[in-house]
Scaffold this motif. Structure first.
Motif, short mmCIF file in Angstrom:
data_model
loop_
_atom_site.label_atom_id
_atom_site.label_comp_id
_atom_site.label_asym_id
_atom_site.label_seq_id
_atom_site.Cartn_x
_atom_site.Cartn_y
_atom_site.Cartn_z
N SER A 24 0.84 -1.19 0.00
CA SER A 24 0.00 0.00 0.00
C SER A 24 0.88 1.24 0.00
CB SER A 24 -0.94 -0.01 1.20
OG SER A 24 -0.21 0.12 2.38
N ASP A 25 0.33 2.32 -0.48
CA ASP A 25 1.05 3.57 -0.58
C ASP A 25 0.98 4.30 0.76
OD1 ASP A 25 2.27 5.67 -2.40
OD2 ASP A 25 0.62 6.75 -1.42
N TYR A 46 -1.68 7.33 0.05
CA TYR A 46 -3.01 7.01 -0.45
C TYR A 46 -3.51 5.61 -0.08
CZ TYR A 46 -2.89 11.36 -2.98
OH TYR A 46 -2.85 12.70 -3.29
N ASP A 85 -6.01 3.04 -2.24
CA ASP A 85 -6.84 3.74 -3.22
C ASP A 85 -6.47 3.28 -4.63
OD1 ASP A 85 -7.31 5.95 -5.26
OD2 ASP A 85 -8.41 6.76 -3.54
N ALA A 124 -5.39 6.04 -7.22
CA ALA A 124 -4.07 6.59 -6.90
C ALA A 124 -2.98 5.60 -7.25
CB ALA A 124 -4.00 6.98 -5.43
N PHE A 184 -8.06 9.66 -11.33
CA PHE A 184 -7.78 9.89 -9.92
C PHE A 184 -8.52 11.13 -9.42
CE2 PHE A 184 -5.39 12.51 -6.96
CZ PHE A 184 -5.44 11.72 -5.84
N ARG A 226 -11.78 11.49 -6.38
CA ARG A 226 -11.56 12.13 -5.08
C ARG A 226 -12.85 12.37 -4.32
NH1 ARG A 226 -8.22 10.51 -2.65
NH2 ARG A 226 -8.71 8.95 -4.13
N HIS A 235 -6.48 18.62 -4.59
CA HIS A 235 -6.14 17.21 -4.79
C HIS A 235 -5.27 17.01 -6.04
CE1 HIS A 235 -8.18 15.41 -1.45
NE2 HIS A 235 -9.18 16.25 -1.64
N MET A 269 -1.46 15.43 -5.62
CA MET A 269 -1.05 14.23 -6.34
C MET A 269 0.04 14.53 -7.36
SD MET A 269 -0.86 11.08 -6.97
CE MET A 269 -2.15 9.98 -6.47
N TYR A 314 3.27 14.72 -5.43
CA TYR A 314 3.61 13.41 -4.88
C TYR A 314 4.06 12.44 -5.99
CZ TYR A 314 3.12 9.15 -2.10
OH TYR A 314 3.34 7.95 -1.46
#
Length: 115
Positions: free
Chosen positions: A12-13, A16, A19, A22, A65, A69, A92, A96, A99
């Motif tokens: 998992s991230d 996020y 998700d 994502a 993505f 949201r 958002h 993203m 990131y």
């Protein structure tokens, strides 16, 4: 040693979690960076150029993505989205974008260091 993008697909991230939208976007950009890092080319792009190109290449995943949201938002974020939808989307999107850019740089630099 496993490739960084393979690790991203199996865990998992940190930002996020699980998700799906994502993770699809992050995986798309990681795949792009890794492919370019391993390509035999006469011209080498900088890591920033690769991350920028990865973002452009994964535009469909980025749009999916952003659209997701609202469904992933909590009650407080839904209220913010109702009162200021443009600010909600921009927040958002920018979060993203920054990131994913940093993660893509990381994947590219790790992939070129071991190649």
């Amino acid at each position: 040693m496993a490739a960084p993008c393979a690790l991203a697909a199996t865990s998992s991230d940190p930002l996020y979690g699980e998700d799906a939208q994502a993770l699809a976007l992050l995986q798309c950009q990681a795949d792009y960076a890794e492919r370019y890092a391993k390509a035999v080319t006469a011209q080498r792009a900088t890591a920033t150029e690769v991350a920028t190109a990865a973002h452009a290449s994964c535009a469909a995943q980025f749009e999916a993505f952003v659209r997701s949201r609202l469904t992933a938002a909590g009650d407080a974020e839904r209220a913010q989205a109702m009162f200021s939808p443009a600010a909600f989307v921009e927040h958002h999107s920018q979060r993203m974008r920054d990131y994913a850019h940093a993660r893509t740089l990381d994947v590219y630099l790790r992939s070129t260091a071991t190649f």
